[in-house]
Design a protein around this motif. Structure first.
Motif, PDB file in Angstrom:
ATOM      1  N   LEU A  12      23.317  70.810  44.193  1.00 28.58           N
ATOM      2  CA  LEU A  12      24.451  71.493  43.572  1.00 28.58           C
ATOM      3  C   LEU A  12      24.020  72.461  42.475  1.00 28.58           C
ATOM      4  CD1 LEU A  12      26.990  68.527  43.406  1.00 28.58           C
ATOM      5  CD2 LEU A  12      26.932  70.409  45.059  1.00 28.58           C
ATOM      6  N   THR A  32      40.679  78.498  44.556  1.00 27.63           N
ATOM      7  CA  THR A  32      39.940  77.471  43.817  1.00 27.63           C
ATOM      8  C   THR A  32      40.823  76.840  42.758  1.00 27.63           C
ATOM      9  OG1 THR A  32      37.824  78.608  44.161  1.00 27.63           O
ATOM     10  CG2 THR A  32      37.926  77.032  42.353  1.00 27.63           C
ATOM     11  N   ASN A  89      33.199  65.712  40.439  1.00 29.51           N
ATOM     12  CA  ASN A  89      33.672  66.457  41.605  1.00 29.51           C
ATOM     13  C   ASN A  89      34.512  67.665  41.219  1.00 29.51           C
ATOM     14  OD1 ASN A  89      32.398  64.767  43.423  1.00 29.51           O
ATOM     15  ND2 ASN A  89      34.217  63.528  43.829  1.00 29.51           N
ATOM     16  N   ALA A  92      32.279  70.421  39.663  1.00 28.84           N
ATOM     17  CA  ALA A  92      31.541  71.093  40.738  1.00 28.84           C
ATOM     18  C   ALA A  92      32.459  72.020  41.531  1.00 28.84           C
ATOM     19  CB  ALA A  92      30.901  70.057  41.659  1.00 28.84           C
ATOM     20  N   LEU A  93      33.683  71.575  41.806  1.00 29.88           N
ATOM     21  CA  LEU A  93      34.637  72.417  42.532  1.00 29.88           C
ATOM     22  C   LEU A  93      34.967  73.677  41.739  1.00 29.88           C
ATOM     23  CD1 LEU A  93      36.628  72.959  44.851  1.00 29.88           C
ATOM     24  CD2 LEU A  93      38.310  71.577  43.603  1.00 29.88           C
ATOM     25  N   LEU A  96      31.375  75.913  41.621  1.00 32.93           N
ATOM     26  CA  LEU A  96      30.933  76.408  42.924  1.00 32.93           C
ATOM     27  C   LEU A  96      32.072  77.075  43.692  1.00 32.93           C
ATOM     28  CD1 LEU A  96      28.681  73.390  43.966  1.00 32.93           C
ATOM     29  CD2 LEU A  96      27.957  75.590  43.010  1.00 32.93           C
ATOM     30  N   GLY A  97      33.287  76.547  43.525  1.00 32.84           N
ATOM     31  CA  GLY A  97      34.433  77.168  44.178  1.00 32.84           C
ATOM     32  C   GLY A  97      34.670  78.577  43.693  1.00 32.84           C
ATOM     33  N   THR A 134      36.284  64.664  46.638  1.00 33.87           N
ATOM     34  CA  THR A 134      36.203  66.111  46.794  1.00 33.87           C
ATOM     35  C   THR A 134      34.772  66.555  47.055  1.00 33.87           C
ATOM     36  OG1 THR A 134      37.954  66.158  45.131  1.00 33.87           O
ATOM     37  CG2 THR A 134      37.013  68.264  45.710  1.00 33.87           C
ATOM     38  N   SER A 135      33.845  65.633  47.027  1.00 31.11           N
ATOM     39  CA  SER A 135      32.431  66.000  47.100  1.00 31.11           C
ATOM     40  C   SER A 135      32.035  66.631  48.433  1.00 31.11           C
ATOM     41  CB  SER A 135      31.541  64.788  46.820  1.00 31.11           C
ATOM     42  OG  SER A 135      31.811  63.739  47.727  1.00 31.11           O
ATOM     43  N   ASP A 138      32.561  70.163  47.829  1.00 30.85           N
ATOM     44  CA  ASP A 138      31.587  70.662  46.856  1.00 30.85           C
ATOM     45  C   ASP A 138      30.238  70.940  47.509  1.00 30.85           C
ATOM     46  OD1 ASP A 138      33.538  70.331  44.907  1.00 30.85           O
ATOM     47  OD2 ASP A 138      32.761  68.399  44.231  1.00 30.85           O
ATOM     48  N   GLY A 142      28.460  74.520  48.048  1.00 31.88           N
ATOM     49  CA  GLY A 142      27.139  74.725  47.477  1.00 31.88           C
ATOM     50  C   GLY A 142      26.140  75.200  48.518  1.00 31.88           C
TER      51      GLY A 142
END
Length: 200
Positions: A12, A32, A89, A92-93, A96-97, A134-135, A138, A142
């Protein structure tokens, strides 16, 4: 377990570093933001006043086999790792989103997220038959960014992207639940990058 967590972080973080950059004002990451808000609300309810949401929405191979196919998607709305997993999560969303939506555009971002969640969810039925989070999204986002960095970036970015994709491959070989979404995201990133090149 420690090695797997290290691979998570490597994939990630390096994906975020390797992602090709677009001007911040180029695209507002509305999808997002919308998905973040929906997941945050449902997760908050699950972890506070409505714990039954987890069982109702989670990925469950037996239930999906009985026809509740929608669980492949709804499982992204609740978390199976408590508060720490939810925060990880969602952060990260958000990061990366945003990178991915600015790079791919909103329509392709939505298609990517749905594809990763559904196909990654099918892999998860093998790797972790019962679970949620949600991973999957993610890791798919990624890996798509890492694929783009590998194909479009300067030498240093390609090297970082390669590390990210190797971490995804390691997760796949370990039969980790995130290996499948990473593979789907990487493949989608290659296809989407080919569409970006003519206008680059």
């Amino acid at each position: 377990m420690v090695m797997v967590i290290v691979l998570y972080l490597v994939l990630l973080v390096t994906a975020g570093v390797a992602a090709p950059r677009t001007p911040p004002a180029r695209r507002v990451p509305v999808a997002t933001a919308a998905l973040f808000a929906v997941i945050a609300v449902v997760t908050l309810l699950q972890l506070t006043v409505a714990p039954g949401l987890f069982e109702a929405l989670r990925r469950d191979r037996a239930a999906i086999g009985d026809g509740q196919v929608w669980r492949l998607v709804s499982s992204a709305l609740v978390q199976d790792s408590g508060w720490s997993g939810a925060v990880f999560n969602l952060v990260a969303l958000a990061v990366l989103g945003t990178f991915a939506e600015r790079l791919w555009g909103t329509t392709r971002w939505i298609a990517l997220v749905v594809t990763v969640q559904v196909l990654g969810g099918l892999w998860a039925l093998y790797a972790q038959p019962v679970g949620a989070g949600t991973s999957l999204i993610d890791f798919g986002l990624g890996a798509s960014l890492a694929a783009a960095g590998l194909l479009l970036g300067p030498a240093w970015r390609r090297a970082v992207a390669a590390v990210s994709l190797l971490a995804g491959l390691a997760l796949l070989l370990l039969s980790d639940v995130h290996g499948g979404p990473a593979l789907v995201g990487a493949a989608a990133g290659v296809l989407l990058t080919r569409r970006l090149r003519p206008s680059a």
